[in-house]
Design a protein around this motif. Sequence first.
Motif, mmCIF file in Angstrom:
data_model
loop_
_atom_site.group_PDB
_atom_site.id
_atom_site.type_symbol
_atom_site.label_atom_id
_atom_site.label_comp_id
_atom_site.label_asym_id
_atom_site.label_seq_id
_atom_site.Cartn_x
_atom_site.Cartn_y
_atom_site.Cartn_z
ATOM 1 N N TYR A 161 0.833 -1.211 0.000
ATOM 2 C CA TYR A 161 0.000 0.000 0.000
ATOM 3 C C TYR A 161 0.865 1.258 0.000
ATOM 4 N N GLN A 162 2.046 1.193 0.617
ATOM 5 C CA GLN A 162 2.947 2.344 0.638
ATOM 6 C C GLN A 162 3.421 2.674 -0.772
ATOM 7 N N ASN A 197 1.804 1.812 -3.576
ATOM 8 C CA ASN A 197 0.644 2.270 -4.347
ATOM 9 C C ASN A 197 0.328 3.727 -4.071
ATOM 10 N N ASP A 198 0.380 4.119 -2.790
ATOM 11 C CA ASP A 198 0.111 5.515 -2.435
ATOM 12 C C ASP A 198 1.101 6.449 -3.117
ATOM 13 N N VAL A 219 0.668 6.884 -7.011
ATOM 14 C CA VAL A 219 -0.497 7.718 -7.322
ATOM 15 C C VAL A 219 -0.145 9.182 -7.120
ATOM 16 N N ARG A 220 0.504 9.493 -6.016
ATOM 17 C CA ARG A 220 0.832 10.894 -5.716
ATOM 18 C C ARG A 220 1.753 11.509 -6.757
ATOM 19 N N HIS A 246 6.495 13.900 -2.157
ATOM 20 C CA HIS A 246 5.320 13.052 -1.938
ATOM 21 C C HIS A 246 5.646 11.758 -1.186
ATOM 22 N N THR A 270 2.080 7.577 5.393
ATOM 23 C CA THR A 270 0.621 7.541 5.369
ATOM 24 C C THR A 270 0.146 6.619 6.484
ATOM 25 N N ASN A 306 -1.008 9.564 10.553
ATOM 26 C CA ASN A 306 0.284 9.045 10.127
ATOM 27 C C ASN A 306 1.109 8.621 11.337
#
Length: 555
Positions: free
Chosen positions: A249-250, A252-253, A256-257, A283, A287, A295
């Motif tokens: 997920y890190q 993926n985040d 996207v950013r 970025h 998260t 965070n």
Amino acid sequence: MVAGVFITIGLVLLSPLGTWGLSPQVTLTNGDHVGTVLSCGVSQWLGIRYAAPPLGELRFQPPVDPLPENGTQYAYEHGPICLPTGVLPSQQNKANYSEDCLFLDVYAPSRAHSESKLPVFVYIQGGGFNSNSHPRLNGTGLVKASEMGVVVVTFNYRVGPWGFLVDGDTLTPNNGLRDQRQALKWVKQNIAQFGGDPDHIVLGGASAGASSIAWHLTAYGGKDQGLFHAAVGESAAWGHVLTAKQARYQFNDLVVRVGCVRNSTQNTLNCLRKIPYEAIQMHGFGTPYPGQSLNPLFMWGPVIDYDMFSTPLIESFKQGKFIKVPVIWGDDTNGGSIFTSPFTSTVAHSNRWMRTQYPFLTIRKLNLLNMAWKNSPKEQKRCPDRDCWREQLSQVYGDMRYMCPSIYMSSAFPDHGSMDSWNYRWNVEDPDQISAGVGVPHVTEISALFGPDFVSEPYIRVPRTYREGEINENAVYVMQKYWISFIKTFNPNTERAEGTARWEKFDRKKLSRLRFDTGGKTEMEFVGTQLARRCALLFNKVYPRQAGGRMMIES
């Protein structure tokens, strides 16, 4: 200037010691490097590459050996500091930071030579794996305190997304830790040129640096690759640990950013490797863990990759899957005080903050924590006073992340037949820190270890009373003597300061440790029943004559 340098060398060579001095020019695996001979009898080589620049195709890749440099390199200045998490260096400070940051510094006695075989101390700085928070530590003071008897090495390593980005599939995880191992391999190959003994390397570190030591002890199931021969860790930090797939997920985040979402993982990686570093830096902030809304303090970090690491630290030490070498572990009295939220005024605030750092904590487990770390009846009367709840939270976090891991690891060594294990508590009080309400805070002893004149502010704030002529000047001397003794002989007592306590090995029944007190006083103490029970609760380990619970942290 050149003439002055050669005059200094001549004085060393003709000294009554009768030893050949170490030339400031050394021939290394990656080329010739010229250092600086200081007037105090120490020579330094700054900004030596120990790995190729991690740029372009090497961005987010494991480190590789540096290519030989063309011509002679002048190792007069520190290399850039590795980029921290989510902070874009100001224009004024930009020159101090770079993605190209895999450099190390060497400090050695000027009179040493390639056959000196001096003990080597390699120090890993901390920063929660999200920054290099202790850069430019100067080993000169430690070399002088050793009576010119050791060689000191410090270095940078990749942190944040630069060192710990993982997609759960294509990317190699834990590159920040691989950087550290690359530095150790470089030291093994080259340290004799500076007078060091490649077969006598002591690994040191603070906070994430000490945690790194724990990871290296357990890497590859505890396989000893001969990279170090003893270790000393100050305030090893154990946090929440994910598997490589859980940490996707890190990745993926971030993609996207920065606008790098593509139709395949490889195309996404190609995009990430081509965009300017500023985009990732801007970025790359942390998260929330899945299911949380805030965070954590430190999101990026080591993961279980089923290559270097197949189990969390707690399981590796429980199972005895670690390298059996002499070790020192310890912590400061108030290790959690500088981290916890100043707005903690209720138990709900405390619980939410803890779940932000450790998302596996259930309501039941949080209740167990609150009961185990509850305030005394006198303190409860003034709760929910803000300072009261913040103090309690600081104790919980400090014990969970720093104090109890050091006790747990100290006990694991004798549990598995390795008896050369020592533990300490740094309880040296500085009036300014006390008045600021932080007590004896996290890794404040770094200023003592390296000496208050040899750490760089603003990276490290030196306690006023550690300086010459102040009340804790002797505490600096006392700590350095214990540490230097350990670096030289793998035993902190051999060359300890006169009049100081004999540091007894860790007794797993009595939980014995050395307490450093204000003014340089030292005394052996036993971990109290209350703290032992708290640590037993956290690690599901019942210490002798103590009652344990059923909760453990993941790490």
